[in-house]
Design a protein around this motif. Structure first.
Motif, PDB file in Angstrom:
ATOM      1  N   ALA A  93      45.755  42.847  46.394  1.00 26.05           N
ATOM      2  CA  ALA A  93      44.995  42.645  47.631  1.00 26.05           C
ATOM      3  C   ALA A  93      44.542  41.197  47.735  1.00 26.05           C
ATOM      4  O   ALA A  93      44.207  40.558  46.741  1.00 26.05           O
ATOM      5  CB  ALA A  93      43.777  43.574  47.652  1.00 26.05           C
ATOM      6  N   LYS A  94      44.549  40.710  48.973  1.00 23.37           N
ATOM      7  CA  LYS A  94      44.091  39.342  49.215  1.00 23.37           C
ATOM      8  C   LYS A  94      42.590  39.371  49.470  1.00 23.37           C
ATOM      9  O   LYS A  94      42.100  40.181  50.268  1.00 23.37           O
ATOM     10  CB  LYS A  94      44.837  38.785  50.437  1.00 23.37           C
ATOM     11  N   LEU A  95      41.857  38.504  48.777  1.00 24.35           N
ATOM     12  CA  LEU A  95      40.402  38.468  48.947  1.00 24.35           C
ATOM     13  C   LEU A  95      40.043  38.200  50.403  1.00 24.35           C
ATOM     14  O   LEU A  95      40.657  37.361  51.056  1.00 24.35           O
ATOM     15  CB  LEU A  95      39.789  37.391  48.046  1.00 24.35           C
ATOM     16  N   GLY A  96      39.053  38.912  50.887  1.00 22.77           N
ATOM     17  CA  GLY A  96      38.592  38.742  52.257  1.00 22.77           C
ATOM     18  C   GLY A  96      39.272  39.656  53.256  1.00 22.77           C
ATOM     19  O   GLY A  96      38.856  39.700  54.414  1.00 22.77           O
ATOM     20  N   THR A  97      40.297  40.388  52.823  1.00 24.11           N
ATOM     21  CA  THR A  97      40.996  41.268  53.753  1.00 24.11           C
ATOM     22  C   THR A  97      40.539  42.713  53.581  1.00 24.11           C
ATOM     23  O   THR A  97      40.000  43.107  52.553  1.00 24.11           O
ATOM     24  CB  THR A  97      42.528  41.215  53.562  1.00 24.11           C
ATOM     25  N   VAL A  98      40.791  43.483  54.643  1.00 19.97           N
ATOM     26  CA  VAL A  98      40.488  44.917  54.638  1.00 19.97           C
ATOM     27  C   VAL A  98      41.807  45.668  54.488  1.00 19.97           C
ATOM     28  O   VAL A  98      42.811  45.323  55.116  1.00 19.97           O
ATOM     29  CB  VAL A  98      39.783  45.336  55.952  1.00 19.97           C
ATOM     30  N   GLU A  99      41.803  46.684  53.630  1.00 19.03           N
ATOM     31  CA  GLU A  99      42.968  47.554  53.481  1.00 19.03           C
ATOM     32  C   GLU A  99      42.545  48.997  53.720  1.00 19.03           C
ATOM     33  O   GLU A  99      41.396  49.367  53.466  1.00 19.03           O
ATOM     34  CB  GLU A  99      43.571  47.440  52.064  1.00 19.03           C
ATOM     35  N   ASP A 154      36.677  41.644  48.077  1.00 13.77           N
ATOM     36  CA  ASP A 154      35.868  40.440  48.219  1.00 13.77           C
ATOM     37  C   ASP A 154      35.205  40.108  46.889  1.00 13.77           C
ATOM     38  O   ASP A 154      35.029  40.973  46.039  1.00 13.77           O
ATOM     39  CB  ASP A 154      34.788  40.677  49.284  1.00 13.77           C
ATOM     40  N   GLY A 155      34.847  38.852  46.747  1.00 14.63           N
ATOM     41  CA  GLY A 155      33.974  38.456  45.652  1.00 14.63           C
ATOM     42  C   GLY A 155      34.662  37.824  44.468  1.00 14.63           C
ATOM     43  O   GLY A 155      34.333  36.707  44.093  1.00 14.63           O
ATOM     44  N   TYR A 156      35.597  38.534  43.848  1.00 14.17           N
ATOM     45  CA  TYR A 156      36.169  38.049  42.598  1.00 14.17           C
ATOM     46  C   TYR A 156      37.672  38.299  42.554  1.00 14.17           C
ATOM     47  O   TYR A 156      38.132  39.394  42.866  1.00 14.17           O
ATOM     48  CB  TYR A 156      35.525  38.748  41.396  1.00 14.17           C
ATOM     49  N   ALA A 157      38.398  37.259  42.168  1.00 10.73           N
ATOM     50  CA  ALA A 157      39.820  37.431  41.911  1.00 10.73           C
ATOM     51  C   ALA A 157      39.995  37.972  40.500  1.00 10.73           C
ATOM     52  O   ALA A 157      39.306  37.539  39.576  1.00 10.73           O
ATOM     53  CB  ALA A 157      40.546  36.096  42.062  1.00 10.73           C
ATOM     54  N   GLY A 158      40.931  38.906  40.347  1.00 10.10           N
ATOM     55  CA  GLY A 158      41.150  39.433  39.002  1.00 10.10           C
ATOM     56  C   GLY A 158      41.915  40.734  39.023  1.00 10.10           C
ATOM     57  O   GLY A 158      42.548  41.084  40.017  1.00 10.10           O
ATOM     58  N   LYS A 159      41.821  41.436  37.909  1.00 13.81           N
ATOM     59  CA  LYS A 159      42.543  42.700  37.719  1.00 13.81           C
ATOM     60  C   LYS A 159      41.517  43.815  37.504  1.00 13.81           C
ATOM     61  O   LYS A 159      40.624  43.669  36.660  1.00 13.81           O
ATOM     62  CB  LYS A 159      43.448  42.562  36.505  1.00 13.81           C
ATOM     63  N   TYR A 160      41.641  44.853  38.292  1.00 10.01           N
ATOM     64  CA  TYR A 160      40.663  45.938  38.269  1.00 10.01           C
ATOM     65  C   TYR A 160      41.394  47.270  38.226  1.00 10.01           C
ATOM     66  O   TYR A 160      42.596  47.332  38.440  1.00 10.01           O
ATOM     67  CB  TYR A 160      39.763  45.870  39.512  1.00 10.01           C
ATOM     68  N   ASP A 171      41.553  60.283  31.319  1.00 15.63           N
ATOM     69  CA  ASP A 171      42.017  60.000  29.958  1.00 15.63           C
ATOM     70  C   ASP A 171      43.479  60.369  29.754  1.00 15.63           C
ATOM     71  O   ASP A 171      44.085  59.950  28.763  1.00 15.63           O
ATOM     72  CB  ASP A 171      41.139  60.727  28.938  1.00 15.63           C
ATOM     73  N   VAL A 172      44.072  61.181  30.651  1.00 11.92           N
ATOM     74  CA  VAL A 172      45.494  61.554  30.498  1.00 11.92           C
ATOM     75  C   VAL A 172      46.250  61.599  31.818  1.00 11.92           C
ATOM     76  O   VAL A 172      46.939  62.583  32.061  1.00 11.92           O
ATOM     77  CB  VAL A 172      45.656  62.931  29.822  1.00 11.92           C
ATOM     78  N   SER A 173      46.335  60.649  32.624  1.00  8.15           N
ATOM     79  CA  SER A 173      46.126  59.254  32.446  1.00  8.15           C
ATOM     80  C   SER A 173      46.046  58.688  33.861  1.00  8.15           C
ATOM     81  O   SER A 173      46.751  57.796  34.240  1.00  8.15           O
ATOM     82  CB  SER A 173      47.319  58.838  31.623  1.00  8.15           C
ATOM     83  N   MET A 174      45.136  59.376  34.629  1.00  8.27           N
ATOM     84  CA  MET A 174      45.051  59.167  36.080  1.00  8.27           C
ATOM     85  C   MET A 174      44.265  57.897  36.395  1.00  8.27           C
ATOM     86  O   MET A 174      43.099  57.932  36.827  1.00  8.27           O
ATOM     87  CB  MET A 174      44.403  60.394  36.725  1.00  8.27           C
ATOM     88  N   MET A 175      44.915  56.777  36.165  1.00 14.56           N
ATOM     89  CA  MET A 175      44.287  55.475  36.394  1.00 14.56           C
ATOM     90  C   MET A 175      45.393  54.487  36.719  1.00 14.56           C
ATOM     91  O   MET A 175      46.527  54.629  36.256  1.00 14.56           O
ATOM     92  CB  MET A 175      43.500  55.052  35.149  1.00 14.56           C
ATOM     93  N   ALA A 176      45.064  53.470  37.506  1.00 14.09           N
ATOM     94  CA  ALA A 176      46.046  52.433  37.854  1.00 14.09           C
ATOM     95  C   ALA A 176      45.302  51.117  38.065  1.00 14.09           C
ATOM     96  O   ALA A 176      44.082  51.100  38.282  1.00 14.09           O
ATOM     97  CB  ALA A 176      46.829  52.818  39.115  1.00 14.09           C
ATOM     98  N   ASN A 177      46.054  50.021  37.998  1.00 15.05           N
ATOM     99  CA  ASN A 177      45.489  48.695  38.218  1.00 15.05           C
ATOM    100  C   ASN A 177      45.716  48.227  39.648  1.00 15.05           C
ATOM    101  O   ASN A 177      46.727  48.563  40.260  1.00 15.05           O
ATOM    102  CB  ASN A 177      46.190  47.668  37.321  1.00 15.05           C
ATOM    103  N   PHE A 178      44.772  47.430  40.155  1.00 16.09           N
ATOM    104  CA  PHE A 178      45.052  46.603  41.316  1.00 16.09           C
ATOM    105  C   PHE A 178      44.550  45.198  41.015  1.00 16.09           C
ATOM    106  O   PHE A 178      43.707  45.006  40.137  1.00 16.09           O
ATOM    107  CB  PHE A 178      44.426  47.173  42.602  1.00 16.09           C
ATOM    108  N   THR A 179      45.082  44.242  41.723  1.00 15.03           N
ATOM    109  CA  THR A 179      44.627  42.875  41.557  1.00 15.03           C
ATOM    110  C   THR A 179      44.085  42.339  42.872  1.00 15.03           C
ATOM    111  O   THR A 179      44.450  42.814  43.960  1.00 15.03           O
ATOM    112  CB  THR A 179      45.764  41.936  41.084  1.00 15.03           C
ATOM    113  N   THR A 180      43.205  41.351  42.782  1.00 10.48           N
ATOM    114  CA  THR A 180      42.751  40.603  43.951  1.00 10.48           C
ATOM    115  C   THR A 180      43.077  39.138  43.713  1.00 10.48           C
ATOM    116  O   THR A 180      43.005  38.637  42.590  1.00 10.48           O
ATOM    117  CB  THR A 180      41.239  40.780  44.169  1.00 10.48           C
ATOM    118  N   HIS A 181      43.464  38.473  44.777  1.00  9.69           N
ATOM    119  CA  HIS A 181      43.872  37.070  44.614  1.00  9.69           C
ATOM    120  C   HIS A 181      43.518  36.271  45.859  1.00  9.69           C
ATOM    121  O   HIS A 181      43.238  36.845  46.907  1.00  9.69           O
ATOM    122  CB  HIS A 181      45.371  36.985  44.336  1.00  9.69           C
TER     123      HIS A 181
END
Ligand SMILES: [Cu+2]
Length: 181
Positions: A93-99, A154-160, A171-181
């Motif tokens: 996701a691009k910082l400052g945008t709405v999805e 918004d706020g911080y670029a990174g990996k969440y 824990d088995v294993s319903m999670m995923a990453n997104f990034t902001t840039h």
């Protein structure tokens, strides 16, 4: 949140319980009622104001399916058919945008996003409930339910991460990453 303790006498101990908890885990917190404060309190008509996000602001719409599936040949919980991988990025996701994110569930999945709060645009049949109003960090999807949420990154670029907040699923294993840039 506003809690009205005015019907209790000073010195009373009021304990908040979680009906789904076991043993000591069911006791959430206790309140000691102090001396009455003779300050008239009137609940305001409006507790706060906030900007309402609109689907028209969205630069992209993404769909994520929260469903059971195989993880290492055993039953697990997946997002879009994939178990969590530390290196896979499900959304950038691009910082400052709405999805707008469409979330589909096969079972109860309280879906939680890190970094930014979101607003519930739609939920199942009959639209969002009163409990969906305002900023959220988690939406409790019900079995076979589809919901749409609007997020302003918004706020911080990174990996969440985003994940089901039912720990037995996460824990088995319903999670995923997104990034902001
Ligand atoms: Cu879940």
């Amino acid at each position: 949140m506003i809690v009205d303790f005015s019907s209790y006498q000073p010195g009373t101990r009021v304990t908040l319980f979680n009906d789904f908890g076991d043993g000591n885990m069911s006791q959430v917190m206790s309140f000691e009622i102090g001396q009455m404060a003779f300050r008239p309190f009137v609940l305001p008509d409006r507790l706060s104001d906030f900007e309402t996000l609109s689907p028209a602001q969205a630069v992209v719409t993404r769909t994520f399916r929260f469903q059971t599936g195989d993880v290492n040949y055993e039953r697990g919980w997946l997002i879009d058919g994939q178990p969590f991988s530390p290196t896979a990025i499900a959304a950038a996701a691009k910082l400052g945008t709405v999805e707008v994110w469409r979330l589909l569930a096969d079972f109860h999945h309280p879906v939680h996003l890190h970094l930014n709060p979101f607003q519930v645009l739609s939920r199942g049949i009959g639209g969002p409930g009163a409990f969906d109003a305002g900023w959220k960090d988690t939406i409790d999807l019900r079995p076979s339910e589809e919901a749409s949420i609007a997020i302003r990154f918004d706020g911080y670029a990174g990996k969440y991460v985003f994940h089901c907040h039912n720990l037995e699923h996460e824990d088995v294993s319903m999670m995923a990453n997104f990034t902001t840039h």
